[in-house]
Design a protein around this motif. Structure first.
Motif, PDB file in Angstrom:
ATOM      1  N   GLY A 162       0.909  -1.316   0.069  1.00  0.00           N
ATOM      2  CA  GLY A 162       0.041  -0.018   0.107  1.00  0.00           C
ATOM      3  C   GLY A 162       0.803   1.100   0.056  1.00  0.00           C
ATOM      4  O   GLY A 162       0.653   2.276  -0.638  1.00  0.00           O
ATOM      5  N   ILE A 163       1.829   1.290   0.783  1.00  0.00           N
ATOM      6  CA  ILE A 163       2.925   2.386   0.867  1.00  0.00           C
ATOM      7  C   ILE A 163       3.466   2.727  -0.820  1.00  0.00           C
ATOM      8  O   ILE A 163       3.735   3.846  -1.126  1.00  0.00           O
ATOM      9  CB  ILE A 163       3.870   2.275   1.844  1.00  0.00           C
ATOM     10  N   LEU A 164       3.893   1.425  -1.243  1.00  0.00           N
ATOM     11  CA  LEU A 164       4.575   1.556  -2.275  1.00  0.00           C
ATOM     12  C   LEU A 164       3.655   1.929  -3.563  1.00  0.00           C
ATOM     13  O   LEU A 164       3.915   2.856  -4.358  1.00  0.00           O
ATOM     14  CB  LEU A 164       4.926   0.123  -2.854  1.00  0.00           C
ATOM     15  N   GLY A 165       2.139   1.817  -3.178  1.00  0.00           N
ATOM     16  CA  GLY A 165       1.206   2.455  -4.407  1.00  0.00           C
ATOM     17  C   GLY A 165       0.895   3.948  -4.136  1.00  0.00           C
ATOM     18  O   GLY A 165       0.314   4.220  -5.200  1.00  0.00           O
ATOM     19  N   GLN A 166       1.415   4.553  -3.148  1.00  0.00           N
ATOM     20  CA  GLN A 166       1.155   5.990  -3.094  1.00  0.00           C
ATOM     21  C   GLN A 166       1.928   6.579  -4.337  1.00  0.00           C
ATOM     22  O   GLN A 166       3.268   6.418  -4.411  1.00  0.00           O
ATOM     23  CB  GLN A 166       1.633   6.702  -1.850  1.00  0.00           C
ATOM     24  N   LYS A 170       2.407   8.074 -11.059  1.00  0.00           N
ATOM     25  CA  LYS A 170       3.680   8.746 -11.658  1.00  0.00           C
ATOM     26  C   LYS A 170       4.732   7.680 -12.375  1.00  0.00           C
ATOM     27  O   LYS A 170       5.730   7.940 -12.825  1.00  0.00           O
ATOM     28  CB  LYS A 170       4.456   9.185 -10.368  1.00  0.00           C
ATOM     29  N   VAL A 171       4.286   6.453 -12.264  1.00  0.00           N
ATOM     30  CA  VAL A 171       4.995   5.510 -12.792  1.00  0.00           C
ATOM     31  C   VAL A 171       4.822   5.352 -14.279  1.00  0.00           C
ATOM     32  O   VAL A 171       3.643   5.871 -14.860  1.00  0.00           O
ATOM     33  CB  VAL A 171       5.117   4.217 -12.465  1.00  0.00           C
ATOM     34  N   LEU A 197      -3.119  -3.283  -6.489  1.00  0.00           N
ATOM     35  CA  LEU A 197      -2.187  -2.120  -6.926  1.00  0.00           C
ATOM     36  C   LEU A 197      -2.265  -2.114  -8.516  1.00  0.00           C
ATOM     37  O   LEU A 197      -2.267  -0.944  -9.004  1.00  0.00           O
ATOM     38  CB  LEU A 197      -0.913  -2.378  -6.314  1.00  0.00           C
ATOM     39  N   ILE A 198      -2.069  -2.989  -8.879  1.00  0.00           N
ATOM     40  CA  ILE A 198      -1.820  -3.191 -10.443  1.00  0.00           C
ATOM     41  C   ILE A 198      -3.018  -2.696 -11.235  1.00  0.00           C
ATOM     42  O   ILE A 198      -3.292  -1.918 -12.172  1.00  0.00           O
ATOM     43  CB  ILE A 198      -1.499  -4.591 -11.315  1.00  0.00           C
TER      44      ILE A 198
END
Length: 270
Positions: A162-166, A170-171, A197-198
């Motif tokens: 979840g933190i990664l998905g913030q 921007k990717v 997330l994907i």
């Protein structure tokens, strides 16, 4: 002097394998499909038959590390082409989400090749252990430590995903290398959270490329789990897969490319 002709001038010649192909990253998606047209036209197989061909190839002396190198290089070339085609090549880093198995190992190889062709890459190990347990995935995870344009991240629990998905918008592109031919049954965290997330990335109009099959698709039947990755492009290996040709599988696979990885024809028998 006699004329020297390359692969494109001789349609009967086998193309170079991906890691040995100096022109691979200059091709768009249509060019990759043409390059790999022999494999694209082969008869489809299911997951168990593919695992058998892989085992027999290794018994014949084909190193598993070389199979993974060719697979990951093919994925990287397709990801590069998809990012270029969608105008996102310089938009931000390419996010490569990798499970702890061989599918993730293909993703680590792809991350290395993408970085060496100018991309910024965030390579994520999605799993409870801090290092992939398999020999080839572990080795390729370790190699990324020395790649200046690659950031390695470990997400052992759903909260970390979840933190990664913030800031996912921007990717430039997401590579789904979470689960391959060996996956079955309901998804568990942290893989489940990575699939979700994907889904959020796709909803934000970010291109999605899956390795071998979209995560949570049965490569034999095409049956889907929930959640499931919905890809724009899928790069599968050696031969087309029955599950990606079935109606449900085809709906989530997007455009399917079939890359050669060095499995001999003889390994298909038996």
């Amino acid at each position: 002097m006699p004329e020297i002709r390359g692969f494109d001038a001789d349609p009967d010649a086998a193309p170079p394998l991906p890691a040995d192909d100096p022109e691979l990253f200059s091709l768009d998606l249509a060019g990759l499909a043409l390059r790999w047209s022999r494999n694209m036209a082969m008869a489809p197989i299911g997951a168990e038959a593919m695992r058998g061909a892989d085992r027999r190839a290794q018994a014949m002396g084909v190193e598993s590390s070389r199979l993974m190198e060719h697979a990951g290089c093919a994925v990287a070339a397709a990801a590069h082409a998809l990012a270029a085609q969608t105008g996102r090549l310089d938009h931000g880093p390419i996010l490569v989400l990798c499970g702890p198995g061989n599918n993730g190992g293909d993703g680590f190889v792809a991350a290395r090749h993408l970085s060496r062709h100018g991309a910024r890459v965030v390579a994520v190990l999605v799993g409870t252990e801090g290092r992939p347990p398999g020999k080839d995935p572990g080795r390729n995870w370790d190699r990324l430590e020395h790649e200046a344009r690659v950031e390695r991240v470990h997400t052992p629990v759903a909260r970390d995903v979840g933190i990664l998905g913030q800031g996912i918008e921007k990717v430039a592109l997401v590579v789904d290398a979470l689960l391959g031919t060996g996956s079955a049954g309901p998804l568990r965290d942290p893989i489940r959270s990575a699939v979700e997330l994907i889904g959020r990335a796709r909803a934000a109009a970010i291109p999605i490329l899956s390795v071998d099959c979209p995560t949570a698709v049965d490569l034999t039947s095409g049956d889907l789990s929930d959640p499931v990755v919905r890809a724009h492009v899928t790069v599968t290996f050696h031969r087309p897969k029955t599950g990606l040709l079935a109606k449900r599988g085809a709906l989530v696979a997007g455009r399917v490319l079939v890359a050669p990885i060095g499995i001999p024809q003889e390994a298909d028998r038996g």
